[in-house]
Design an enzyme around this catalytic site. Sequence first.
Site, PDB file in Angstrom:
ATOM      1  N   LYS A 180      37.882  38.731  32.851  1.00 56.18           N
ATOM      2  CA  LYS A 180      36.374  39.089  32.933  1.00 56.18           C
ATOM      3  C   LYS A 180      35.652  37.406  32.842  1.00 56.18           C
ATOM      4  O   LYS A 180      34.793  37.112  33.625  1.00 56.18           O
ATOM      5  CB  LYS A 180      35.812  40.096  31.897  1.00 56.18           C
ATOM      6  CG  LYS A 180      36.218  41.527  32.028  1.00 56.18           C
ATOM      7  CD  LYS A 180      35.760  42.387  31.039  1.00 56.18           C
ATOM      8  CE  LYS A 180      36.125  42.089  29.791  1.00 56.18           C
ATOM      9  NZ  LYS A 180      37.377  42.391  29.387  1.00 56.18           N
TER      10      LYS A 180
ATOM     11  N   ARG B 181      46.347  32.629  25.489  1.00 51.66           N
ATOM     12  CA  ARG B 181      44.884  32.283  25.727  1.00 51.66           C
ATOM     13  C   ARG B 181      44.438  31.049  24.716  1.00 51.66           C
ATOM     14  O   ARG B 181      44.484  31.166  23.498  1.00 51.66           O
ATOM     15  CB  ARG B 181      43.715  33.276  25.753  1.00 51.66           C
ATOM     16  CG  ARG B 181      42.242  32.571  25.655  1.00 51.66           C
ATOM     17  CD  ARG B 181      41.215  33.767  26.060  1.00 51.66           C
ATOM     18  NE  ARG B 181      41.261  34.912  25.432  1.00 51.66           N
ATOM     19  CZ  ARG B 181      40.806  36.029  25.246  1.00 51.66           C
ATOM     20  NH1 ARG B 181      39.967  36.203  26.263  1.00 51.66           N
ATOM     21  NH2 ARG B 181      40.823  36.906  24.408  1.00 51.66           N
TER      22      ARG B 181
ATOM     23  N   ARG C 263      41.667  32.377  19.746  1.00 47.45           N
ATOM     24  CA  ARG C 263      40.930  33.445  19.186  1.00 47.45           C
ATOM     25  C   ARG C 263      41.618  34.392  18.056  1.00 47.45           C
ATOM     26  O   ARG C 263      42.583  34.569  18.256  1.00 47.45           O
ATOM     27  CB  ARG C 263      40.191  34.478  20.028  1.00 47.45           C
ATOM     28  CG  ARG C 263      38.853  33.989  20.918  1.00 47.45           C
ATOM     29  CD  ARG C 263      38.492  34.674  22.118  1.00 47.45           C
ATOM     30  NE  ARG C 263      38.347  36.166  21.801  1.00 47.45           N
ATOM     31  CZ  ARG C 263      37.995  36.899  22.853  1.00 47.45           C
ATOM     32  NH1 ARG C 263      37.683  36.478  23.981  1.00 47.45           N
ATOM     33  NH2 ARG C 263      37.961  38.262  22.503  1.00 47.45           N
TER      34      ARG C 263
ATOM     35  N   ARG D 181      30.412  49.209  26.661  1.00 47.27           N
ATOM     36  CA  ARG D 181      31.636  49.311  26.097  1.00 47.27           C
ATOM     37  C   ARG D 181      31.647  50.928  25.720  1.00 47.27           C
ATOM     38  O   ARG D 181      32.669  51.120  25.319  1.00 47.27           O
ATOM     39  CB  ARG D 181      32.036  48.414  24.822  1.00 47.27           C
ATOM     40  CG  ARG D 181      32.754  47.211  25.350  1.00 47.27           C
ATOM     41  CD  ARG D 181      32.905  46.329  24.238  1.00 47.27           C
ATOM     42  NE  ARG D 181      34.121  45.660  24.516  1.00 47.27           N
ATOM     43  CZ  ARG D 181      34.273  44.388  24.545  1.00 47.27           C
ATOM     44  NH1 ARG D 181      33.256  43.589  25.098  1.00 47.27           N
ATOM     45  NH2 ARG D 181      35.308  43.770  24.652  1.00 47.27           N
TER      46      ARG D 181
ATOM     47  N   ARG E  70      42.812  46.703  20.294  1.00 41.76           N
ATOM     48  CA  ARG E  70      41.586  46.470  21.471  1.00 41.76           C
ATOM     49  C   ARG E  70      41.843  47.150  22.479  1.00 41.76           C
ATOM     50  O   ARG E  70      41.200  47.773  23.210  1.00 41.76           O
ATOM     51  CB  ARG E  70      41.551  44.992  21.714  1.00 41.76           C
ATOM     52  CG  ARG E  70      40.797  44.131  20.381  1.00 41.76           C
ATOM     53  CD  ARG E  70      41.072  42.789  20.618  1.00 41.76           C
ATOM     54  NE  ARG E  70      40.766  42.094  21.634  1.00 41.76           N
ATOM     55  CZ  ARG E  70      40.961  41.123  22.224  1.00 41.76           C
ATOM     56  NH1 ARG E  70      42.193  40.381  21.563  1.00 41.76           N
ATOM     57  NH2 ARG E  70      40.428  40.413  23.350  1.00 41.76           N
TER      58      ARG E  70
HETATM   59  P1  AP5 Z   1      39.717  35.960  29.880  1.00 37.96           P
HETATM   60  O1  AP5 Z   1      38.984  35.516  31.260  1.00 37.96           O
HETATM   61  O2  AP5 Z   1      39.597  35.370  28.758  1.00 37.96           O
HETATM   62  O3  AP5 Z   1      39.795  37.723  29.920  1.00 37.96           O
HETATM   63  P2  AP5 Z   1      38.610  38.381  29.245  1.00 37.96           P
HETATM   64  O4  AP5 Z   1      38.755  39.740  30.308  1.00 37.96           O
HETATM   65  O5  AP5 Z   1      37.184  38.139  29.305  1.00 37.96           O
HETATM   66  O6  AP5 Z   1      39.282  38.946  28.078  1.00 37.96           O
HETATM   67  P3  AP5 Z   1      38.601  39.190  26.724  1.00 37.96           P
HETATM   68  O7  AP5 Z   1      39.555  39.254  25.424  1.00 37.96           O
HETATM   69  O8  AP5 Z   1      37.473  38.074  26.412  1.00 37.96           O
HETATM   70  O9  AP5 Z   1      37.970  40.650  26.722  1.00 37.96           O
HETATM   71  P4  AP5 Z   1      37.407  41.420  25.628  1.00 37.96           P
HETATM   72  O10 AP5 Z   1      36.721  42.425  26.140  1.00 37.96           O
HETATM   73  O11 AP5 Z   1      38.474  41.987  24.433  1.00 37.96           O
HETATM   74  O12 AP5 Z   1      36.560  40.437  24.438  1.00 37.96           O
HETATM   75  P5  AP5 Z   1      34.943  40.051  24.097  1.00 37.96           P
HETATM   76  O13 AP5 Z   1      35.060  38.691  24.027  1.00 37.96           O
HETATM   77  O14 AP5 Z   1      33.995  40.698  25.120  1.00 37.96           O
HETATM   78  O15 AP5 Z   1      41.419  35.693  30.339  1.00 37.96           O
HETATM   79  C1  AP5 Z   1      42.502  35.997  29.457  1.00 37.96           C
HETATM   80  C2  AP5 Z   1      43.459  34.972  29.495  1.00 37.96           C
HETATM   81  O16 AP5 Z   1      44.067  35.155  30.877  1.00 37.96           O
HETATM   82  C3  AP5 Z   1      42.990  33.414  29.669  1.00 37.96           C
HETATM   83  O17 AP5 Z   1      44.204  32.940  28.837  1.00 37.96           O
HETATM   84  C4  AP5 Z   1      43.182  33.094  31.008  1.00 37.96           C
HETATM   85  O18 AP5 Z   1      43.221  31.896  31.299  1.00 37.96           O
HETATM   86  C5  AP5 Z   1      44.020  34.059  31.482  1.00 37.96           C
HETATM   87  N1  AP5 Z   1      43.742  34.459  33.082  1.00 37.96           N
HETATM   88  C6  AP5 Z   1      42.531  35.078  33.655  1.00 37.96           C
HETATM   89  N2  AP5 Z   1      42.767  35.295  34.797  1.00 37.96           N
HETATM   90  C7  AP5 Z   1      44.020  35.042  35.187  1.00 37.96           C
HETATM   91  C8  AP5 Z   1      44.677  35.315  36.260  1.00 37.96           C
HETATM   92  N3  AP5 Z   1      44.385  35.881  37.353  1.00 37.96           N
HETATM   93  N4  AP5 Z   1      46.246  34.910  36.136  1.00 37.96           N
HETATM   94  C9  AP5 Z   1      46.918  34.555  35.008  1.00 37.96           C
HETATM   95  N5  AP5 Z   1      46.117  34.226  34.016  1.00 37.96           N
HETATM   96  C10 AP5 Z   1      44.593  34.565  33.924  1.00 37.96           C
HETATM   97  O19 AP5 Z   1      34.643  40.906  22.986  1.00 37.96           O
HETATM   98  C11 AP5 Z   1      35.459  40.490  21.727  1.00 37.96           C
HETATM   99  C12 AP5 Z   1      35.073  41.480  20.578  1.00 37.96           C
HETATM  100  O20 AP5 Z   1      33.576  41.511  20.506  1.00 37.96           O
HETATM  101  C13 AP5 Z   1      35.516  43.010  20.707  1.00 37.96           C
HETATM  102  O21 AP5 Z   1      36.514  43.203  20.496  1.00 37.96           O
HETATM  103  C14 AP5 Z   1      34.310  43.623  19.970  1.00 37.96           C
HETATM  104  O22 AP5 Z   1      34.739  43.452  18.481  1.00 37.96           O
HETATM  105  C15 AP5 Z   1      32.986  42.816  20.079  1.00 37.96           C
HETATM  106  N6  AP5 Z   1      32.182  43.101  21.385  1.00 37.96           N
HETATM  107  C16 AP5 Z   1      31.753  42.666  22.469  1.00 37.96           C
HETATM  108  N7  AP5 Z   1      30.990  43.252  23.164  1.00 37.96           N
HETATM  109  C17 AP5 Z   1      30.718  44.605  22.736  1.00 37.96           C
HETATM  110  C18 AP5 Z   1      30.103  45.686  22.826  1.00 37.96           C
HETATM  111  N8  AP5 Z   1      29.402  45.752  24.069  1.00 37.96           N
HETATM  112  N9  AP5 Z   1      30.099  46.648  21.982  1.00 37.96           N
HETATM  113  C19 AP5 Z   1      30.596  46.565  20.935  1.00 37.96           C
HETATM  114  N10 AP5 Z   1      31.436  45.430  20.396  1.00 37.96           N
HETATM  115  C20 AP5 Z   1      31.530  44.326  21.320  1.00 37.96           C
HETATM  116 MG    MG Z   2      36.036  37.515  27.975  1.00 33.87          MG
END
Ligand code: AP5
Ligand code: MG
Length: 218
Positions: A13, A127, A160, A88, A171
């Site tokens: 994402k 990552r 992270r 979410r 997660r």
């Molecule tokens: P990346 O692009 O970083 O993936 P992502 O989908 O953004 O993954 P996240 O871990 O950020 O998602 P998340 O939803 O768990 O975390 P968030 O920060 O939102 O890519 C991942 C890896 O893959 C990278 O190394 C990249 O280089 C690689 N990659 C990408 N595309 C690729 C491809 N095509 N091929 C190969 N490799 C590839 O949330 C974190 C925490 O915050 C949550 O757990 C929660 O505690 C809190 N939080 C955030 N939002 C909310 C909400 N709305 N409600 C409640 N809690 C929340």
């Molecule tokens: Mg992300």
Amino acid sequence: MRLLLFGAPGVGKGTQAKLLADDFRIPHISTGDLLRTAVANGTELGKKAKVIMDAGKLVPDDVMIGLVRGVLGSPAASKGFILDGFPRTLNQARALAQMFEELGIHDYRVLNIEVSNEAIIRRLSSRLMCRNDGKIYSTETYGATAGSPCPDCGGELYQRDDDKPETIRHRLEVYSTQTSPILKFYEDLGVELTVNGMDTVENVHRNINRLLQSTELR
Ligand code: AP5
Ligand code: MG
């Protein structure tokens, strides 16, 4: 262009959101990044959120809804946005629908990125993020390690705290029980699009743009 990026942790994402935000010159609003900034700044929100994030749980709905309401109502988001990581829960989805109503936003899409759990675990374990500009890298593609400088700005690349195997598993469970049911909400509204995320970053990006073009959103 008003786009919500949806999908399990690690589907890409953030990676795709940054490319699309550049394409369309609109802000990338990541709730995870907003929380990590609060953590880095040591604010009250940051202190509370860190414990929850490190456990792989969700920050309470009222906190997240308030956070997103403030950002979406700001002038920076008035011409469009890429929203990444929100909603979410079904509660958050309903609150967002209400916000869109208040802001007069009727045309938006929810882009669901699909990737297998095996690939997700591999991606998250490798990552790295830049502490300075939040750019996302992988030890697999960039050959960098934690502590290396960001190729773009020289900031420190770090792993992270929630990218540990135990937390990744939790997660994924939270996604499956609390977040994935929202897809039905958006399918019923007819705004959901799905893209296969099991391809190179460039190909996924190209396919997303094709999909958006075919739905006349751009
Ligand atoms: P990346 O692009 O970083 O993936 P992502 O989908 O953004 O993954 P996240 O871990 O950020 O998602 P998340 O939803 O768990 O975390 P968030 O920060 O939102 O890519 C991942 C890896 O893959 C990278 O190394 C990249 O280089 C690689 N990659 C990408 N595309 C690729 C491809 N095509 N091929 C190969 N490799 C590839 O949330 C974190 C925490 O915050 C949550 O757990 C929660 O505690 C809190 N939080 C955030 N939002 C909310 C909400 N709305 N409600 C409640 N809690 C929340
Ligand atoms: Mg992300």
